[in-house]
Design a protein around this motif. Structure first.
Motif, PDB file in Angstrom:
ATOM      1  N   THR A 537     -10.693 -11.718  40.291  1.00 33.04           N
ATOM      2  CA  THR A 537     -11.629 -11.191  39.305  1.00 33.04           C
ATOM      3  C   THR A 537     -12.277  -9.916  39.812  1.00 33.04           C
ATOM      4  OG1 THR A 537     -12.093 -13.398  38.447  1.00 33.04           O
ATOM      5  CG2 THR A 537     -13.717 -11.676  37.978  1.00 33.04           C
ATOM      6  N   ASP A 538     -12.211  -8.865  38.997  1.00 34.63           N
ATOM      7  CA  ASP A 538     -12.896  -7.622  39.321  1.00 34.63           C
ATOM      8  C   ASP A 538     -14.320  -7.644  38.755  1.00 34.63           C
ATOM      9  OD1 ASP A 538     -12.363  -4.861  40.509  1.00 34.63           O
ATOM     10  OD2 ASP A 538     -13.256  -4.358  38.580  1.00 34.63           O
ATOM     11  N   TYR A 539     -14.446  -8.021  37.490  1.00 32.35           N
ATOM     12  CA  TYR A 539     -15.786  -8.217  36.918  1.00 32.35           C
ATOM     13  C   TYR A 539     -15.654  -8.965  35.597  1.00 32.35           C
ATOM     14  CZ  TYR A 539     -14.766  -4.255  33.781  1.00 32.35           C
ATOM     15  OH  TYR A 539     -14.210  -3.415  32.846  1.00 32.35           O
ATOM     16  N   GLU A 540     -16.731  -9.634  35.183  1.00 33.13           N
ATOM     17  CA  GLU A 540     -16.814 -10.272  33.879  1.00 33.13           C
ATOM     18  C   GLU A 540     -17.467  -9.308  32.896  1.00 33.13           C
ATOM     19  OE1 GLU A 540     -18.915 -13.911  34.466  1.00 33.13           O
ATOM     20  OE2 GLU A 540     -17.147 -14.983  35.211  1.00 33.13           O
ATOM     21  N   ILE A 541     -16.963  -9.289  31.666  1.00 26.98           N
ATOM     22  CA  ILE A 541     -17.455  -8.356  30.657  1.00 26.98           C
ATOM     23  C   ILE A 541     -18.745  -8.915  30.051  1.00 26.98           C
ATOM     24  CG2 ILE A 541     -16.921  -7.226  28.463  1.00 26.98           C
ATOM     25  CD1 ILE A 541     -13.962  -7.537  29.192  1.00 26.98           C
ATOM     26  N   PRO A 542     -19.835  -8.207  30.170  1.00 27.52           N
ATOM     27  CA  PRO A 542     -21.086  -8.712  29.588  1.00 27.52           C
ATOM     28  C   PRO A 542     -21.053  -8.653  28.063  1.00 27.52           C
ATOM     29  CG  PRO A 542     -21.400  -6.499  30.473  1.00 27.52           C
ATOM     30  CD  PRO A 542     -20.014  -6.916  30.856  1.00 27.52           C
ATOM     31  N   ASN A 543     -21.609  -9.690  27.434  1.00 32.67           N
ATOM     32  CA  ASN A 543     -21.727  -9.745  25.969  1.00 32.67           C
ATOM     33  C   ASN A 543     -20.378  -9.525  25.274  1.00 32.67           C
ATOM     34  OD1 ASN A 543     -24.596  -9.991  26.216  1.00 32.67           O
ATOM     35  ND2 ASN A 543     -24.705  -7.766  26.512  1.00 32.67           N
ATOM     36  N   ALA A 544     -19.331 -10.123  25.823  1.00 32.57           N
ATOM     37  CA  ALA A 544     -18.000  -9.961  25.245  1.00 32.57           C
ATOM     38  C   ALA A 544     -17.947 -10.604  23.864  1.00 32.57           C
ATOM     39  CB  ALA A 544     -16.949 -10.597  26.152  1.00 32.57           C
ATOM     40  N   MET A 545     -17.270  -9.942  22.926  1.00 30.45           N
ATOM     41  CA  MET A 545     -17.142 -10.443  21.562  1.00 30.45           C
ATOM     42  C   MET A 545     -15.701 -10.239  21.088  1.00 30.45           C
ATOM     43  SD  MET A 545     -20.681  -9.073  19.806  1.00 30.45           S
ATOM     44  CE  MET A 545     -20.628 -10.279  18.497  1.00 30.45           C
ATOM     45  N   VAL A 546     -15.196 -11.205  20.341  1.00 28.06           N
ATOM     46  CA  VAL A 546     -13.887 -11.128  19.709  1.00 28.06           C
ATOM     47  C   VAL A 546     -14.106 -11.377  18.223  1.00 28.06           C
ATOM     48  CG1 VAL A 546     -11.574 -12.110  19.542  1.00 28.06           C
ATOM     49  CG2 VAL A 546     -12.691 -11.923  21.770  1.00 28.06           C
ATOM     50  N   GLY A 547     -13.734 -10.399  17.383  1.00 30.50           N
ATOM     51  CA  GLY A 547     -14.018 -10.522  15.965  1.00 30.50           C
ATOM     52  C   GLY A 547     -15.504 -10.672  15.697  1.00 30.50           C
ATOM     53  N   TYR A 548     -16.305 -10.018  16.514  1.00 37.52           N
ATOM     54  CA  TYR A 548     -17.772 -10.060  16.433  1.00 37.52           C
ATOM     55  C   TYR A 548     -18.320 -11.469  16.652  1.00 37.52           C
ATOM     56  CZ  TYR A 548     -17.139  -5.375  14.606  1.00 37.52           C
ATOM     57  OH  TYR A 548     -16.765  -4.069  14.465  1.00 37.52           O
ATOM     58  N   GLN A 549     -17.528 -12.319  17.287  1.00 38.80           N
ATOM     59  CA  GLN A 549     -17.981 -13.659  17.660  1.00 38.80           C
ATOM     60  C   GLN A 549     -18.208 -13.672  19.169  1.00 38.80           C
ATOM     61  OE1 GLN A 549     -18.620 -16.282  15.771  1.00 38.80           O
ATOM     62  NE2 GLN A 549     -18.843 -17.868  17.317  1.00 38.80           N
ATOM     63  N   PRO A 550     -19.415 -14.068  19.648  1.00 40.90           N
ATOM     64  CA  PRO A 550     -19.672 -14.089  21.093  1.00 40.90           C
ATOM     65  C   PRO A 550     -18.652 -14.963  21.829  1.00 40.90           C
ATOM     66  CG  PRO A 550     -21.704 -14.377  19.870  1.00 40.90           C
ATOM     67  CD  PRO A 550     -20.592 -14.475  18.866  1.00 40.90           C
ATOM     68  N   GLY A 551     -18.211 -14.483  22.959  1.00 39.91           N
ATOM     69  CA  GLY A 551     -17.225 -15.227  23.732  1.00 39.91           C
ATOM     70  C   GLY A 551     -17.295 -14.869  25.203  1.00 39.91           C
ATOM     71  N   TYR A 552     -16.155 -14.766  25.810  1.00 37.31           N
ATOM     72  CA  TYR A 552     -16.070 -14.506  27.259  1.00 37.31           C
ATOM     73  C   TYR A 552     -14.977 -13.474  27.504  1.00 37.31           C
ATOM     74  CZ  TYR A 552     -14.976 -15.201  32.218  1.00 37.31           C
ATOM     75  OH  TYR A 552     -14.727 -15.011  33.557  1.00 37.31           O
ATOM     76  N   GLY A 553     -15.234 -12.539  28.407  1.00 37.76           N
ATOM     77  CA  GLY A 553     -14.248 -11.540  28.779  1.00 37.76           C
ATOM     78  C   GLY A 553     -14.227 -11.323  30.276  1.00 37.76           C
ATOM     79  N   VAL A 554     -13.067 -11.032  30.819  1.00 35.32           N
ATOM     80  CA  VAL A 554     -12.930 -10.834  32.261  1.00 35.32           C
ATOM     81  C   VAL A 554     -11.859  -9.781  32.521  1.00 35.32           C
ATOM     82  CG1 VAL A 554     -11.201 -12.669  32.511  1.00 35.32           C
ATOM     83  CG2 VAL A 554     -12.613 -12.025  34.479  1.00 35.32           C
ATOM     84  N   VAL A 555     -12.062  -9.011  33.563  1.00 35.34           N
ATOM     85  CA  VAL A 555     -11.086  -8.026  34.035  1.00 35.34           C
ATOM     86  C   VAL A 555     -10.660  -8.449  35.435  1.00 35.34           C
ATOM     87  CG1 VAL A 555     -10.700  -5.629  34.679  1.00 35.34           C
ATOM     88  CG2 VAL A 555     -12.052  -6.166  32.645  1.00 35.34           C
ATOM     89  N   THR A 556      -9.370  -8.623  35.636  1.00 35.14           N
ATOM     90  CA  THR A 556      -8.847  -9.075  36.918  1.00 35.14           C
ATOM     91  C   THR A 556      -7.790  -8.103  37.423  1.00 35.14           C
ATOM     92  OG1 THR A 556      -7.059 -10.412  35.990  1.00 35.14           O
ATOM     93  CG2 THR A 556      -9.207 -11.469  36.214  1.00 35.14           C
ATOM     94  N   ASP A 557      -7.484  -8.218  38.704  1.00 35.47           N
ATOM     95  CA  ASP A 557      -6.422  -7.439  39.339  1.00 35.47           C
ATOM     96  C   ASP A 557      -5.364  -8.386  39.863  1.00 35.47           C
ATOM     97  OD1 ASP A 557      -7.331  -4.820  38.975  1.00 35.47           O
ATOM     98  OD2 ASP A 557      -8.698  -4.981  40.674  1.00 35.47           O
ATOM     99  N   GLU A 558      -4.113  -7.977  39.739  1.00 39.55           N
ATOM    100  CA  GLU A 558      -2.984  -8.746  40.237  1.00 39.55           C
ATOM    101  C   GLU A 558      -2.053  -7.801  40.972  1.00 39.55           C
ATOM    102  OE1 GLU A 558      -2.098 -11.690  40.660  1.00 39.55           O
ATOM    103  OE2 GLU A 558       0.069 -11.837  40.612  1.00 39.55           O
ATOM    104  N   TYR A 559      -1.482  -8.271  42.076  1.00 42.62           N
ATOM    105  CA  TYR A 559      -0.561  -7.462  42.873  1.00 42.62           C
ATOM    106  C   TYR A 559       0.765  -8.207  42.979  1.00 42.62           C
ATOM    107  CZ  TYR A 559      -4.904  -5.130  44.200  1.00 42.62           C
ATOM    108  OH  TYR A 559      -6.101  -4.470  44.177  1.00 42.62           O
ATOM    109  N   PRO A 560       1.551  -8.228  41.906  1.00 45.83           N
ATOM    110  CA  PRO A 560       2.800  -9.001  41.929  1.00 45.83           C
ATOM    111  C   PRO A 560       3.814  -8.388  42.878  1.00 45.83           C
ATOM    112  CG  PRO A 560       2.668  -7.692  39.937  1.00 45.83           C
ATOM    113  CD  PRO A 560       1.351  -7.533  40.632  1.00 45.83           C
ATOM    114  N   GLN A 561       4.654  -9.264  43.470  1.00 41.60           N
ATOM    115  CA  GLN A 561       5.706  -8.820  44.382  1.00 41.60           C
ATOM    116  C   GLN A 561       7.032  -8.835  43.636  1.00 41.60           C
ATOM    117  OE1 GLN A 561       4.796  -8.179  47.583  1.00 41.60           O
ATOM    118  NE2 GLN A 561       2.718  -8.954  47.426  1.00 41.60           N
ATOM    119  N   ASP A 562       7.854  -7.824  43.858  1.00 42.11           N
ATOM    120  CA  ASP A 562       9.179  -7.856  43.275  1.00 42.11           C
ATOM    121  C   ASP A 562      10.170  -8.399  44.302  1.00 42.11           C
ATOM    122  OD1 ASP A 562       9.802  -5.891  45.065  1.00 42.11           O
ATOM    123  OD2 ASP A 562      10.197  -4.327  43.620  1.00 42.11           O
TER     124      ASP A 562
END
Length: 632
Positions: A537-562
């Protein structure tokens, strides 16, 4: 060699049932290498599994890196190389824990190739084979690896965008998991094939091992370094990457992949250089060649297919390590078959020579009658020097000879001090070069001047109307981009997948699913954990909304290996809201691209993903609808 003059018939003889010859009494036949007094378990099979032909006292299926990848070394010289391997691997682990990204890249890609080059020098292979041949092999490997990495880089990067609501497409799975690894395997073996077609003057199976292993090591190192080069621009240290990802990268690139490449290339080289005795059946040589190519191709395809699954970093490393073990065992079987059944030099059983593996003076024959190691498990230069009467200075007991001690030409061995000093100096130079390149390539932190860098209100034409999607069960609707030059749209029963084909590329998804009593955060964590188990997790999105409905949002980082252990930094954005026990999800995944005054939305932002710039209007268009609603 010098010793008490005694006729050969003073030594007791035994009959070898395998080659039907009378030979001096000993543990092994000096002509064919078979056991003269077979015991239960060692047998007289075509592979003599209990006694490896390139190292004394080892089973063919014993997992030994030193005797497998450095077969020409005298027995006493393998200890320093084992220590050097251990030091390299421990240094990789230390760099990973410290987060020293640039030194880690340098050591991962150049550490083992450096050690292999020292092996060529210490075993006198650089005197056996023309320098032009070795240089051509390495150059072909480097050039092919560089070109292959450039050609497939965008395809590999695109395969990282795994949809949260489903897997990758069948076409991507076949291309990324089958065709690309198969192509890499073929190109990796091409230097050995080219050199073999040039008809080398001498053809010993272990000469082929050297050519095949050198070409494969150069190919993998070049391809990996090409794909990792952009990481130098992210800083000398990896401040944001988890230690688990760095450890996996170190293990795959610095341990598993070099060992697998050397073993696979060496196996095919052995088969290409195998020379059958005059008048013998051709089928064993053909079988060795075909099976070697198939084994290598199968191993590389297996890596690619397993890498397509969303494993954790630890499991990725485990898969690579398991494949490396299989490759090493396959190499040992191939080397054993070649040493036992290839055509041998004209020998002089009445002469004596010091065995570099068991330190006994034995007849100058194809196999040591004491330890069973093949004479060809030493360089031609070494064999010639030990046959010379000049410079004799050691006294060793005789074996399969009249009783007594014999003066012999000593075997040149590698010392710990000389090897570790050379390896340390080479690694220090590589690390210094990598750090310098990283410092020069890393841009400074972006500086915003507001105004004018912080943007301005939108002006121009109104936003055009986008098409609407209605789920098959009628639970929700959402707008999505029009298909065109920048987007590829795929409609599914429960949502929309949008592939961004311009700029940094990436994938957006808008879909719904039953909440089943879970919170928005739990749903987001479940979705991320299923497809990106190592995301941080990089950070959680404050006051995240989907379709103007309060919810939860998060931004994460991933380092996949090929399949080669190369990573890319992905930015993953997930937003979830729940209404009437039904969750609507908006997600985007794409390459990390730091926002700056020259790139992004015109003001500082932690999202750092190009695709997110166009995502907001679709997230806000979500509408929960009654189950019976089918039309607007």
């Amino acid at each position: 060699m010098t010793g008490p003059p005694s006729p050969h018939d003073e030594v007791p003889t035994m009959h070898c049932a395998v080659c039907d010859a009378d030979v001096p009494a000993g543990a092994f036949c000096e002509t064919c290498g078979a056991h003269l007094s077979p015991q239960r378990g060692n047998g007289r099979g075509v592979l003599r599994l209990d006694a490896y032909g390139a190292a004394p006292g080892e089973h063919v299926l014993r997992l030994s890196v030193a005797s497998s990848l450095f077969p020409h070394l005298p027995h006493r010289s393998r200890g320093p190389f084992r220590v050097a391997l251990a030091v390299l691997f421990l240094t990789l682990i230390a760099f990973a824990f410290l987060g020293w990204q640039a030194p880690l890249i340098a050591l991962s890609t150049l550490g083992f190739p450096l050690l292999f080059l020292l092996y060529l020098h210490e075993s006198d292979i650089d005197d056996d084979l023309p320098v032009s041949t070795l240089a051509l092999t390495a150059a072909l490997g480097v050039g092919l690896g560089f070109g292959w990495a450039l050609l497939t880089g965008s395809i590999v990067a695109d395969s990282y965008d795994v949809a949260l609501s489903g897997g990758t497409s069948g076409g991507h799975s076949i291309l990324g998991g089958l065709l690309i690894p198969a192509g890499a395997a073929v190109l990796m073996l091409l230097p050995a094939v080219v050199v073999r077609l040039l008809r080398p003057a001498t053809r010993e199976s272990l000469d082929g091992f050297v050519i095949g292993a050198l070409g494969a090591i150069a190919f993998v190192a070049s391809a990996t370094l090409t794909r990792l080069a952009p990481q130098f621009a992210t800083g000398v240290t990896a401040q944001n990457r988890p230690v688990s990802g760095l450890l996996a990268e170190a293990g795959i690139q610095g341990v598993a992949m070099p060992l697998t490449a050397a073993a696979a290339g060496g196996l095919v080289g052995v088969a290409l250089w195998f020379t059958r005795p005059v008048g013998s059946d051709r089928r064993p040589g053909v079988l060795l060649l075909v099976s070697s190519f198939l084994v290598v191709l199968g191993l590389w395809v297996a890596i690619g297919l397993m890498e397509a699954a969303p494993f954790t970093n630890g499991l990725h490393f485990g898969v690579h390590l398991f494949v490396a073990v299989l490759a090493l065992l396959a190499l040992r079987i191939g080397v054993q078959a070649a040493l036992l059944h290839e055509a041998h030099d004209e020998m002089n059983p009445d002469a004596q020579i010091l065995c570099p593996h068991c330190d006994h003076v034995v007849p100058d024959t194809a196999f040591c009658p004491n330890c069973g190691v093949a004479a060809r498990a030493a360089s031609r230069t070494s064999r010639t020097k030990r046959r010379s009467p000049a410079g004799m200075g050691v006294t060793r007991p005789g074996y399969a000879l009249p009783a007594g001690s014999y003066e012999a030409v000593p075997v040149r061995t590698t010392t710990h001090t000389r090897l570790l000093t050379t390896v340390g100096a080479g690694v220090a130079i590589a690390v210094a070069a990598a750090v310098t390149a990283s410092v020069l390539a890393t841009p400074g932190a972006p500086r915003y001047v507001c105004p004018p860098d912080c943007g301005q209100p939108p002006i121009g034409k109104p936003v055009e109307t986008n098409p609407w999607f209605m789920s098959s069960d009628g639970r929700f609707s959402v707008q999505y981009p029009r298909a065109g030059t920048a987007y590829e749209v795929r409609l599914k029963p429960d949502g929309v997948d949008v592939n961004f084909t311009a700029g940094d590329t990436g994938t957006m998804q808008f879909f719904g699913l039953p909440a089943r009593g879970r919170t928005s955060k739990q749903i987001a964590e479940d979705l991320i954990g299923e497809k990106y188990p190592d995301a941080t997790t990089d950070y959680e999105i404050p006051n995240a909304m989907v379709g103007y409905q309060p919810g939860y949002g998060v931004v994460t980082d991933e380092y996949p290996q090929d399949a080669s252990g190369t990573f890319t930094r992905l930015r993953l954005l997930v937003m979830v809201a729940i209404k009437k026990n039904y969750a609507l999800v908006a997600a985007a995944v794409g390459p990390y691209h730091e926002f700056s005054p020259e790139f992004g939305s015109g003001h500082p932002s932690g999202v750092n993903m190009q695709l997110a710039l166009d995502m907001g209007k679709y997230v806000n268009s979500f509408i929960w609808r009654d189950n019976s609603a089918r039309h607007y």
